[in-house]
Motif scaffolding. Structure first.
Motif, PDB file in Angstrom:
ATOM      1  N   SER A  11       0.788  -1.198   0.020  1.00 50.03           N
ATOM      2  CA  SER A  11       0.050   0.088  -0.031  1.00 50.03           C
ATOM      3  C   SER A  11       0.869   1.188   0.079  1.00 50.03           C
ATOM      4  O   SER A  11       0.704   2.285  -0.717  1.00 50.03           O
ATOM      5  CB  SER A  11      -1.044   0.004   1.186  1.00 50.03           C
ATOM      6  N   HIS A  69       1.774  -5.212 -11.617  1.00 47.48           N
ATOM      7  CA  HIS A  69       0.568  -4.159 -11.996  1.00 47.48           C
ATOM      8  C   HIS A  69       0.949  -2.997 -11.646  1.00 47.48           C
ATOM      9  O   HIS A  69       2.141  -2.690 -11.265  1.00 47.48           O
ATOM     10  CB  HIS A  69      -0.657  -4.669 -11.237  1.00 47.48           C
ATOM     11  N   ASP A  73       2.035   1.817  -5.054  1.00 43.59           N
ATOM     12  CA  ASP A  73       2.945   0.854  -4.426  1.00 43.59           C
ATOM     13  C   ASP A  73       3.954  -0.159  -4.986  1.00 43.59           C
ATOM     14  O   ASP A  73       4.789  -0.572  -4.632  1.00 43.59           O
ATOM     15  CB  ASP A  73       2.234   0.168  -3.237  1.00 43.59           C
ATOM     16  N   HIS A  74       3.675  -0.351  -6.097  1.00 42.85           N
ATOM     17  CA  HIS A  74       4.495  -1.310  -7.121  1.00 42.85           C
ATOM     18  C   HIS A  74       5.093  -0.598  -7.995  1.00 42.85           C
ATOM     19  O   HIS A  74       5.904  -1.292  -8.859  1.00 42.85           O
ATOM     20  CB  HIS A  74       3.504  -2.242  -7.700  1.00 42.85           C
ATOM     21  N   ASP A 173      -0.595  -9.065  -4.335  1.00 44.23           N
ATOM     22  CA  ASP A 173      -1.908  -8.328  -4.827  1.00 44.23           C
ATOM     23  C   ASP A 173      -2.985  -9.306  -5.351  1.00 44.23           C
ATOM     24  O   ASP A 173      -3.307  -9.008  -6.309  1.00 44.23           O
ATOM     25  CB  ASP A 173      -1.567  -7.193  -5.562  1.00 44.23           C
ATOM     26  N   HIS A 216      -6.989  -8.569  -1.629  1.00 43.39           N
ATOM     27  CA  HIS A 216      -5.872  -9.104  -0.885  1.00 43.39           C
ATOM     28  C   HIS A 216      -6.434 -10.441  -0.091  1.00 43.39           C
ATOM     29  O   HIS A 216      -7.259 -10.725  -0.211  1.00 43.39           O
ATOM     30  CB  HIS A 216      -5.301  -8.134   0.058  1.00 43.39           C
ATOM     31  N   HIS A 238       3.717  -8.675   1.616  1.00 46.69           N
ATOM     32  CA  HIS A 238       2.639  -7.427   1.186  1.00 46.69           C
ATOM     33  C   HIS A 238       2.129  -7.141   2.428  1.00 46.69           C
ATOM     34  O   HIS A 238       0.974  -7.158   2.693  1.00 46.69           O
ATOM     35  CB  HIS A 238       1.728  -7.602   0.076  1.00 46.69           C
TER      36      HIS A 238
END
Ligand SMILES: [Zn+2]
Ligand SMILES: [Zn+2]
Length: 276
Positions: A11, A69, A73-74, A173, A216, A238
């Protein structure tokens, strides 16, 4: 293959005294393949220290960046990924089909919005689509990489890295049990025969009921997946940004009790290394 965790959090980055051991940086994994290729999975804030380490070790190089994706946060760490700012580096992007477009947009949406001072086209490093590395399955030398769609808002992909009989699966995710676009059984098939499964476990089992549709899973669902796919080692990943180190210790202890001797359970920490 050798895996190093540079970002383990979900997140949003959460630096500070409560997240020292499990880490405050968001998703980033470094994977060194059997033939020496350097693969990075996701460009969360953990990619910033990784980029510094890479540039300290060599003045130039070739990297593959696989993106799961495009949630912030990625990808947010890519703005400060040193190799993209050095002319000797080539970064080939693959994974989620919109990955390259998404990275470009965080630099330069062409709308003079002022989010970042550097334009994508001015980056000294070469950042480009990886030719021939298209989902659902491609090869990086001897390593076979396959992908699986995620049960997650706006979609995404998980990865399986297979070298001979050795396999590592990374799925973050992902809402196990959401059944769309993939069923629990689809993930069991995807993970079967792997030695290590790294899976999204943002929630406790008692939290996930109120968070359906958020994309999630809880550790109980990830453990069930490891069991059914007969994967002997599960790495929780995560981590919820609100979870302190102390709360992570409790979560991990509970997951280990539930796993018994059937599955070895760890929780990802920044700097943790797995060699297969
Ligand atoms: Zn995420
Ligand atoms: Zn996401």
């Amino acid at each position: 293959m050798k895996l190093t965790f540079w970002g383990t959090r979900g997140s949003i980055p959460v630096p500070g005294p409560d997240t020292v051991r499990y880490g405050g940086n968001t998703t980033c994994l470094e994977l060194e393949l059997a033939e020496g290729q350097k693969v990075i999975v996701d460009a969360g804030s953990g990619i910033r220290p990784l980029g510094r380490a890479l540039c300290r070790a060599a003045p130039e190089g070739e990297l593959f960046l696989l993106v799961t994706h495009l949630h912030w946060d990625h990808i947010l760490g890519f703005l400060f990924f040193e190799p993209a700012f050095k002319p000797g580096w080539r970064i080939q992007v693959a994974g989620w089909p919109l990955a390259l477009k998404g990275l470009r947009n965080i630099f330069d949406s062409r709308r003079s919005d002022g989010h970042f001072p550097v334009m994508w086209d001015d980056l000294p490093g070469r950042v480009e689509a990886a030719a021939g590395l298209e989902a659902p399955r491609f090869r990086l030398g001897q390593t076979e990489v396959s992908t699986v769609p995620l049960n997650h808002p706006q979609g995404g992909v998980g990865f399986r890295f297979q070298e001979g009989d050795t396999a590592l699966v990374f799925i973050t995710d992902n809402e196990l049990g959401a059944d769309s676009p993939r069923s629990f059984q689809d993930y069991v098939r995807f993970c079967r025969g792997a030695q290590v499964l790294i899976h999204d476990t943002q929630y406790l089992p008692q939290e996930s009921a109120g968070r359906r549709g958020w994309g999630h899973s809880d550790w109980g669902q990830a453990l069930e997946l490891a069991r059914r796919a007969e994967v002997p080692r599960l790495v929780l990943f995560h981590h919820d940004p609100a979870r302190t180190d102390q709360e992570m210790d409790l979560l991990l202890a509970e997951a280990r009790r539930a796993a018994g001797r059937e599955v070895v359970v760890d929780a990802a920490q920044e700097g943790m290394v797995i060699e297969l």
